[in-house]
Enzyme design. Structure first.
Site, PDB file in Angstrom:
ATOM      1  N   LYS A  36      13.749  51.554  34.633  1.00  0.00           N
ATOM      2  CA  LYS A  36      13.361  52.316  33.652  1.00  0.00           C
ATOM      3  C   LYS A  36      13.458  51.593  32.152  1.00  0.00           C
ATOM      4  O   LYS A  36      13.536  52.254  31.260  1.00  0.00           O
ATOM      5  CB  LYS A  36      14.149  53.627  33.585  1.00  0.00           C
ATOM      6  N   THR A  87       6.545  49.334  34.670  1.00  0.00           N
ATOM      7  CA  THR A  87       5.220  49.782  35.080  1.00  0.00           C
ATOM      8  C   THR A  87       4.283  49.305  33.737  1.00  0.00           C
ATOM      9  O   THR A  87       3.058  48.856  34.237  1.00  0.00           O
ATOM     10  CB  THR A  87       5.126  51.328  35.073  1.00  0.00           C
ATOM     11  N   HIS A 136      14.407  43.859  40.937  1.00  0.00           N
ATOM     12  CA  HIS A 136      15.281  44.531  40.038  1.00  0.00           C
ATOM     13  C   HIS A 136      16.486  43.706  39.985  1.00  0.00           C
ATOM     14  O   HIS A 136      17.589  44.016  39.158  1.00  0.00           O
ATOM     15  CB  HIS A 136      15.561  46.131  40.369  1.00  0.00           C
ATOM     16  N   ARG A 150       6.504  59.359  31.937  1.00  0.00           N
ATOM     17  CA  ARG A 150       7.158  60.550  31.427  1.00  0.00           C
ATOM     18  C   ARG A 150       6.842  60.665  30.003  1.00  0.00           C
ATOM     19  O   ARG A 150       5.753  61.312  29.495  1.00  0.00           O
ATOM     20  CB  ARG A 150       8.544  60.272  31.726  1.00  0.00           C
TER      21      ARG A 150
HETATM   22  P1  A3P Z   1      10.498  57.277  29.638  1.00  0.00           P
HETATM   23  O1  A3P Z   1      11.194  58.082  30.595  1.00  0.00           O
HETATM   24  O2  A3P Z   1      11.274  57.074  28.453  1.00  0.00           O
HETATM   25  O3  A3P Z   1       9.285  57.900  28.949  1.00  0.00           O
HETATM   26  P2  A3P Z   1       9.834  51.715  34.316  1.00  0.00           P
HETATM   27  O4  A3P Z   1       8.358  51.694  34.389  1.00  0.00           O
HETATM   28  O5  A3P Z   1      10.599  50.618  34.263  1.00  0.00           O
HETATM   29  O6  A3P Z   1      10.203  52.629  35.410  1.00  0.00           O
HETATM   30  O7  A3P Z   1       9.935  52.497  33.059  1.00  0.00           O
HETATM   31  C1  A3P Z   1       9.471  53.691  33.031  1.00  0.00           C
HETATM   32  C2  A3P Z   1       9.669  54.064  31.198  1.00  0.00           C
HETATM   33  O8  A3P Z   1       8.637  53.341  31.006  1.00  0.00           O
HETATM   34  C3  A3P Z   1       9.192  55.613  31.294  1.00  0.00           C
HETATM   35  O9  A3P Z   1       9.997  55.929  29.906  1.00  0.00           O
HETATM   36  C4  A3P Z   1       7.945  55.514  31.089  1.00  0.00           C
HETATM   37  O10 A3P Z   1       7.412  56.831  30.607  1.00  0.00           O
HETATM   38  C5  A3P Z   1       7.286  54.696  30.292  1.00  0.00           C
HETATM   39  N1  A3P Z   1       6.202  53.985  30.663  1.00  0.00           N
HETATM   40  C6  A3P Z   1       5.494  54.065  31.696  1.00  0.00           C
HETATM   41  N2  A3P Z   1       4.115  53.395  31.382  1.00  0.00           N
HETATM   42  C7  A3P Z   1       4.258  53.008  30.192  1.00  0.00           C
HETATM   43  C8  A3P Z   1       3.089  52.306  29.252  1.00  0.00           C
HETATM   44  N3  A3P Z   1       2.154  52.037  29.880  1.00  0.00           N
HETATM   45  N4  A3P Z   1       3.607  52.051  28.174  1.00  0.00           N
HETATM   46  C9  A3P Z   1       4.610  52.339  27.730  1.00  0.00           C
HETATM   47  N5  A3P Z   1       5.772  53.001  28.128  1.00  0.00           N
HETATM   48  C10 A3P Z   1       5.418  53.151  29.380  1.00  0.00           C
END
Ligand code: A3P
Length: 324
Positions: free
Chosen positions: A71, A75, A135, A290
């Site tokens: 998180k 992504t 990870h 999210r």
């Molecule tokens: P939030 O839950 O704070 O919105 P990961 O990709 O490591 O699982 O992390 C997910 C977090 O990155 C989530 O944060 C998600 O909304 C955010 N996220 C996903 N795609 C993104 C993008 N293209 N740019 C910025 N943040 C992004």
């Protein structure tokens, strides 16, 4: 092969008997169990695949690894790295991320994608440079990744409060209706003790931070907040680091801005390919998008919780020079 696979199975059985075990997430069965292995909490569903990956993975000189805690912007980085590396192959309007490829398919999570099904998968079909993700903490990476002088590692982490809140939301988001919720208080208490997938969080970060001090050519260390605040300069740094720098002409034509827009939260979140469909373990693709903001944790954590997190997690960075 047969002997080898029995060995890993036996090793796993032995580890599961002996290692500390806790639960993180919804559900009471082994799917929510994490085992304290090599100094980090390894999710049980990936335990065997992790051991196979550690034992059998062979690094190629031009491999590009993305290594992340959960998180923290995985992504986003997957989309950016794929787009930067493949920009001469696909014109922006033909980038498969727009139609048929999720960021997680573009840069697969190695243990899930390859080692779950097969202990010694054949990875020779992957186009080079291979774009791969894990990870695992630095010290638990397959040795050849750490030892290869030319393979590259991109690392991204995030403010611990936001990381925790994003994690908790993610777990709630993917929870099937028949499972009990994972209470925020319980998740918080465990997070502060470092008990969560690939935790302790501070150790994960410090492992890569220290490795970066020792070998800055090999590791690009990023923070989500910094990339958010100045995406343009970080995308250029990322392209340079990967060995795919933007030419002057590309910069003039606005290629950097185009890539940033394509990989933006707002754009990716609304694409049909990311709104529908599922990944391994039945995770909906949409759960990875999210809010995409800095500081959302202030809407969920009480001042007392923030104070406890500052002591238990942020305090660990005191002597490192790292701040969040
Ligand atoms: P939030 O839950 O704070 O919105 P990961 O990709 O490591 O699982 O992390 C997910 C977090 O990155 C989530 O944060 C998600 O909304 C955010 N996220 C996903 N795609 C993104 C993008 N293209 N740019 C910025 N943040 C992004």
């Amino acid at each position: 092969h047969g002997v080898e696979s029995r060995d890993i199975e036996e090793e796993l059985q032995e580890l599961v008997q002996r290692l500390p075990k806790e639960r993180f997430g919804f559900g009471r069965d082994e799917n929510s169990a994490v085992y304290f292995y090599q100094g980090f909490w390894c999710p049980f569903p990936l335990f065997k695949a992790t051991i196979s990956f550690q034992k059998h993975f062979e690094t190629l000189d031009n491999d590009i690894f993305l290594t992340t805690p959960l998180k923290c912007g995985t992504t986003w980085m997957k989309a950016l790295i794929f787009t930067i590396v493949n920009r001469h192959k696909f014109q922006p309007e033909n980038n498969p991320l727009l139609t048929s490829l999720t960021p997680h398919q573009a840069m697969p999570y190695v243990e899930v994608q390859f080692y779950l099904k097969n202990q010694e998968p054949n990875l020779s079909h992957i186009p080079q440079p291979r774009l791969l993700h894990t990870h695992l903490p630095y010290s638990s990476l397959p040795p050849s990744i750490r030892e290869c002088p030319t393979a590259k590692i991109v690392y991204i982490c995030r403010n611990p409060m936001d990381m925790f809140i994003s994690t908790w939301h993610f777990i709630e988001n993917i929870r099937p209706a028949n499972e009990e919720p994972f209470p925020l208080d319980e998740a918080f208490e465990k997070f502060c003790r470092g008990v969560h997938a690939y935790g302790p969080y501070s150790d994960h970060i410090l492992g890569f931070w220290k490795a970066k001090q020792e070998n800055s050519n090999k590791i690009l260390f990023l923070k989500y907040e910094d990339v958010k605040a100045d995406t343009f300069s970080h995308v250029k740094t990322l392209a340079n680091f990967l060995g795919f720098p933007f030419s002057e002409e590309e910069e003039k034509k606005g290629v950097v801005e185009e890539i940033i827009k394509l990989c933006s939260f707002e754009n990716l979140k609304e694409l049909e390919v990311n709104k529908s469909g599922y990944q391994a373990f039945g995770l909906p693709n949409s759960a990875f998008f999210r809010k995409g903001e800095v500081g959302d944790s202030t809407n969920y954590l009480t001042p007392a919780m923030v104070e406890r997190l500052e002591k238990s997690v942020l305090g660990k960075f005191d002597k490192s020079g790292l701040t969040f």
